[in-house]
Design a protein around this motif. Sequence first.
Motif, mmCIF file in Angstrom:
data_model
loop_
_atom_site.group_PDB
_atom_site.id
_atom_site.type_symbol
_atom_site.label_atom_id
_atom_site.label_comp_id
_atom_site.label_asym_id
_atom_site.label_seq_id
_atom_site.Cartn_x
_atom_site.Cartn_y
_atom_site.Cartn_z
ATOM 1 N N VAL A 27 69.186 28.936 57.941
ATOM 2 C CA VAL A 27 70.453 29.000 56.446
ATOM 3 C C VAL A 27 71.649 28.935 57.111
ATOM 4 O O VAL A 27 71.907 29.997 58.109
ATOM 5 N N PRO A 28 72.278 27.838 56.906
ATOM 6 C CA PRO A 28 73.647 27.583 57.629
ATOM 7 C C PRO A 28 74.638 28.681 57.013
ATOM 8 O O PRO A 28 74.407 28.709 55.798
ATOM 9 N N VAL A 29 75.631 29.210 57.824
ATOM 10 C CA VAL A 29 76.352 29.937 57.317
ATOM 11 C C VAL A 29 77.896 29.303 57.399
ATOM 12 O O VAL A 29 78.114 28.577 58.463
ATOM 13 N N ALA A 30 78.549 29.234 56.457
ATOM 14 C CA ALA A 30 79.815 28.727 56.077
ATOM 15 C C ALA A 30 80.637 29.747 55.500
ATOM 16 O O ALA A 30 80.616 30.228 54.280
ATOM 17 N N TYR A 35 84.611 27.833 60.083
ATOM 18 C CA TYR A 35 84.694 27.561 61.330
ATOM 19 C C TYR A 35 85.852 26.551 61.706
ATOM 20 O O TYR A 35 85.681 25.841 62.820
ATOM 21 N N GLY A 36 86.863 26.373 61.167
ATOM 22 C CA GLY A 36 87.825 25.412 61.465
ATOM 23 C C GLY A 36 87.543 24.120 60.668
ATOM 24 O O GLY A 36 88.572 23.475 60.269
ATOM 25 N N LEU A 225 75.703 26.734 65.225
ATOM 26 C CA LEU A 225 75.411 25.342 64.546
ATOM 27 C C LEU A 225 76.838 24.391 64.461
ATOM 28 O O LEU A 225 76.685 23.176 65.116
ATOM 29 N N TRP A 226 77.782 24.907 63.940
ATOM 30 C CA TRP A 226 78.864 24.142 63.804
ATOM 31 C C TRP A 226 79.661 23.871 64.977
ATOM 32 O O TRP A 226 80.435 23.080 65.112
ATOM 33 N N PHE A 349 88.318 28.579 66.985
ATOM 34 C CA PHE A 349 88.057 27.978 65.812
ATOM 35 C C PHE A 349 88.203 28.817 64.521
ATOM 36 O O PHE A 349 88.443 28.381 63.352
ATOM 37 N N THR A 350 87.440 29.860 64.753
ATOM 38 C CA THR A 350 87.429 30.959 63.442
ATOM 39 C C THR A 350 88.521 31.584 63.060
ATOM 40 O O THR A 350 88.631 31.971 61.997
ATOM 41 N N ALA A 351 89.705 31.270 63.842
ATOM 42 C CA ALA A 351 90.998 31.832 63.544
ATOM 43 C C ALA A 351 91.861 31.041 63.378
ATOM 44 O O ALA A 351 93.402 31.232 63.210
#
Length: 360
Positions: A27-30, A35-36, A225-226, A349-351
């Motif tokens: 299950v991909p999480v977005a 994630y940028g 994943l990303w 990337f997440t920030a």
Amino acid sequence: MSLVLCVDGERWRQHLLETVTALPGVVPVAKGNGYGFGIGRLARRCGWLDEQASVTGSRIDMMAVGTYLELHEAAPRFDGDLLVLTPWRPLGAALDVPETLNPRVIHTVSRLADVGDLLGRAPDARFVLEQLTSMRRHGMTRRDLLAAAEVLAESGLSGLAGVAMHLPLNTASHLGEVTRLINDVVATGLPTRTIFVSHLTPVELAGLRTAYPDFTIRPRIGTDLWLGQRAALKVTATVLDVHAIERGETFGYRGRSMPKGGHILVVSGGTAHGIGLEAPTGDQSLRSRAATIARSGMDVAGFVRSPFSIDGKQRLFAEPPHMQASMLFVPSGARVPDVGEDIEVRVRFTATTFDRVDIR
């Protein structure tokens, strides 16, 4: 004149296919800033991954978002189910899900009191029950799950889509904890054999599937994943201005005096993008502590290392970053890039919010 995330598309897409192939039922999480990449772009990519099922051997029939407010970004771009990771509460955006989305939304329920409340408001709601793990953020104990099973049995409703476990990072192995948690699910008699898990390795997932062949184990995965193929990702900023400066001359918002001669570079990327904003890492290693002490000493001296690099050399901030631009100091003798030249930036990337994402 932008802060840009540059993506080697072929390498990135190949990594996505390999990851999905190695993790059946993923299950991909977005969530958050995607994630940028942005949630919308990742939602479309989930649809593309589903189309590649003949290659990966795994359908992408579900993706996860962080909050109810993020549903509007994902729903128009992905046709499958939408798992909301933030636990449902009888307030705010959780009560404002459009009726047209209700059949696709899967809620996360982490409190016994919310089971009856959700079903009372929406008898057809689909949901997962979240177990309390050693992370101790959200979740239900074994006793809570047993009581929830009784509530569901009495209601006769069948919206339960599985049980979710959010596990901590940086532990040697999760297998012992997950085994105990799955055994708790079995003991409660809940009418499900689907488990959603996070932060398990492919080896751990394979071990669980062998140990519990009658269960469907679905890994939720975002970062690996990303962002798992970092060699495919590069961030650049544009040099907007260059000024020679002598020792003793003043500069910047605060009228500071330059301690030595060189050049000031004005580059794209500032606090509005997340540049210069740092979140706690939780790293307690001696190396991390030494780095913190070193940074503190640089702060006192007025020199702070920036994430911007020129010719492989990380340059210093001349002063704290501005909203959409930063001022860097390049000492005498070092190469000075031209206006319009792109330089590399190392970011979390997440920030970070990018002006543009280029996938080539």
